[in-house]
Design a protein around this motif. Structure first.
Motif, PDB file in Angstrom:
ATOM      1  N   SER A 250      33.875  37.121  43.968  1.00 60.43           N
ATOM      2  CA  SER A 250      35.332  37.061  43.516  1.00 60.43           C
ATOM      3  C   SER A 250      35.741  38.448  42.812  1.00 60.43           C
ATOM      4  O   SER A 250      34.924  38.741  41.969  1.00 60.43           O
ATOM      5  CB  SER A 250      35.487  35.817  42.719  1.00 60.43           C
ATOM      6  N   HIS A 251      36.837  39.053  42.801  1.00 58.67           N
ATOM      7  CA  HIS A 251      37.559  39.812  42.255  1.00 58.67           C
ATOM      8  C   HIS A 251      38.804  39.925  42.075  1.00 58.67           C
ATOM      9  O   HIS A 251      39.577  39.248  42.986  1.00 58.67           O
ATOM     10  CB  HIS A 251      37.003  41.295  42.883  1.00 58.67           C
ATOM     11  N   ASP A 252      39.495  40.712  41.365  1.00 61.81           N
ATOM     12  CA  ASP A 252      40.889  40.920  41.149  1.00 61.81           C
ATOM     13  C   ASP A 252      41.413  41.990  42.177  1.00 61.81           C
ATOM     14  O   ASP A 252      40.895  43.225  42.166  1.00 61.81           O
ATOM     15  CB  ASP A 252      41.487  41.086  39.961  1.00 61.81           C
ATOM     16  N   GLN A 253      42.564  41.734  42.872  1.00 59.72           N
ATOM     17  CA  GLN A 253      43.288  42.825  43.748  1.00 59.72           C
ATOM     18  C   GLN A 253      44.572  43.005  43.423  1.00 59.72           C
ATOM     19  O   GLN A 253      45.369  41.881  43.151  1.00 59.72           O
ATOM     20  CB  GLN A 253      43.060  42.439  45.181  1.00 59.72           C
ATOM     21  N   VAL A 254      45.284  44.066  42.942  1.00 60.02           N
ATOM     22  CA  VAL A 254      46.552  43.800  42.844  1.00 60.02           C
ATOM     23  C   VAL A 254      47.170  44.089  44.272  1.00 60.02           C
ATOM     24  O   VAL A 254      47.147  45.093  45.169  1.00 60.02           O
ATOM     25  CB  VAL A 254      46.879  45.477  41.864  1.00 60.02           C
ATOM     26  N   GLU A 255      48.334  43.201  44.419  1.00 58.62           N
ATOM     27  CA  GLU A 255      49.149  43.467  45.538  1.00 58.62           C
ATOM     28  C   GLU A 255      50.067  44.461  45.470  1.00 58.62           C
ATOM     29  O   GLU A 255      51.093  44.526  44.515  1.00 58.62           O
ATOM     30  CB  GLU A 255      49.944  42.072  45.713  1.00 58.62           C
TER      31      GLU A 255
ATOM     32  N   THR B  82      54.212  43.320  44.813  1.00 55.62           N
ATOM     33  CA  THR B  82      54.571  42.888  43.680  1.00 55.62           C
ATOM     34  C   THR B  82      53.870  43.243  42.533  1.00 55.62           C
ATOM     35  O   THR B  82      54.553  43.125  41.543  1.00 55.62           O
ATOM     36  CB  THR B  82      54.360  41.471  43.885  1.00 55.62           C
ATOM     37  N   GLY B  83      52.985  44.093  42.774  1.00 51.00           N
ATOM     38  CA  GLY B  83      52.149  44.583  41.625  1.00 51.00           C
ATOM     39  C   GLY B  83      51.290  43.576  40.667  1.00 51.00           C
ATOM     40  O   GLY B  83      50.549  43.906  39.570  1.00 51.00           O
ATOM     41  N   LYS B  84      51.164  42.135  41.406  1.00 52.08           N
ATOM     42  CA  LYS B  84      50.482  41.154  40.463  1.00 52.08           C
ATOM     43  C   LYS B  84      49.211  41.406  41.060  1.00 52.08           C
ATOM     44  O   LYS B  84      48.840  41.628  42.081  1.00 52.08           O
ATOM     45  CB  LYS B  84      51.124  39.910  40.846  1.00 52.08           C
ATOM     46  N   LYS B  85      48.435  40.823  39.899  1.00 55.57           N
ATOM     47  CA  LYS B  85      46.977  40.468  40.291  1.00 55.57           C
ATOM     48  C   LYS B  85      46.820  39.327  41.080  1.00 55.57           C
ATOM     49  O   LYS B  85      47.143  38.285  40.754  1.00 55.57           O
ATOM     50  CB  LYS B  85      46.053  40.800  38.981  1.00 55.57           C
ATOM     51  N   LYS B  86      45.855  39.379  41.833  1.00 56.03           N
ATOM     52  CA  LYS B  86      45.596  38.282  42.747  1.00 56.03           C
ATOM     53  C   LYS B  86      44.154  37.905  42.855  1.00 56.03           C
ATOM     54  O   LYS B  86      43.304  39.055  42.994  1.00 56.03           O
ATOM     55  CB  LYS B  86      45.947  38.268  44.175  1.00 56.03           C
ATOM     56  N   LYS B  87      43.473  36.826  42.871  1.00 54.81           N
ATOM     57  CA  LYS B  87      41.990  36.527  42.813  1.00 54.81           C
ATOM     58  C   LYS B  87      41.503  36.470  44.387  1.00 54.81           C
ATOM     59  O   LYS B  87      42.103  35.793  45.029  1.00 54.81           O
ATOM     60  CB  LYS B  87      41.660  35.201  42.161  1.00 54.81           C
ATOM     61  N   ILE B  88      40.413  37.295  44.694  1.00 56.46           N
ATOM     62  CA  ILE B  88      40.249  37.509  46.133  1.00 56.46           C
ATOM     63  C   ILE B  88      38.860  37.006  46.204  1.00 56.46           C
ATOM     64  O   ILE B  88      37.948  37.466  45.330  1.00 56.46           O
ATOM     65  CB  ILE B  88      40.529  38.842  46.651  1.00 56.46           C
ATOM     66  N   THR B  89      38.367  36.449  47.044  1.00 54.37           N
ATOM     67  CA  THR B  89      37.072  35.998  47.441  1.00 54.37           C
ATOM     68  C   THR B  89      36.248  36.771  48.775  1.00 54.37           C
ATOM     69  O   THR B  89      37.017  36.328  49.863  1.00 54.37           O
ATOM     70  CB  THR B  89      36.644  34.418  47.533  1.00 54.37           C
TER      71      THR B  89
END
Length: 147
Positions: A9-14, A17-24
């Motif tokens: 899992s890691h954070d990715q910036v969309e 929107t510029g928001k962080k999203k948790k990606i697996t």
């Protein structure tokens, strides 16, 4: 072959929107134990993520008997369930042995073609039960270190 399905899992910036999203992300690791799988996973994926910005979210043993098309440049991994059909010589009854095979391909048609190519030299009769897309990003095989 002992394969472990490993989740990172890691954070990715969309971008929109510029928001962080948790990606697996999912990877397969060829290893002898859970601890070896985790160590090798950390070593293999570290170059793809910023240092310390990923975490191993889970590891489970995967029942994979074969991998076809590893050398092919493709974008997806497909999980194929295949039944190997044999006849018991004593009872003359049909026996089925189910197997899970990972196939590297760009789409469903390529997966079917690559699976059939991989099975062409099989002695027993085979029946393709299912082919499904997987979230697997990559497979890390064990490589004997050079000394």
């Amino acid at each position: 072959m002992n394969f472990f399905e490993c989740k990172v899992s890691h954070d990715q910036v969309e971008e929109s929107t510029g928001k962080k999203k948790k990606i697996t992300d999912t990877y397969m690791v060829d290893a002898l134990s859970f601890s070896e799988a985790e160590a090798r996973l950390n070593e293999e994926v570290a170059p793809f993520y910023n240092a310390g910005e990923f975490a191993v979210a889970g590891i489970r043993k995967a029942k994979i008997s074969e991998i076809f098309g590893e050398s092919i440049e493709a974008s997806k991994w497909y999980k194929c369930k295949v039944s190997f059909v044999t006849i018991d010589e004593v009872s003359a009854k049909e026996k089925r042995f189910n197997s899970t095979i990972l196939v590297h391909a760009d789409d469903f048609d390529d997966a079917l073609k690559n699976l059939k190519e991989g099975l062409k030299d099989t002695i027993s009769d085979t029946e393709i039960v299912s082919i499904s897309d997987t979230p697997i990003m990559d497979i890390f095989r064990y490589v004997v270190p050079e000394n």
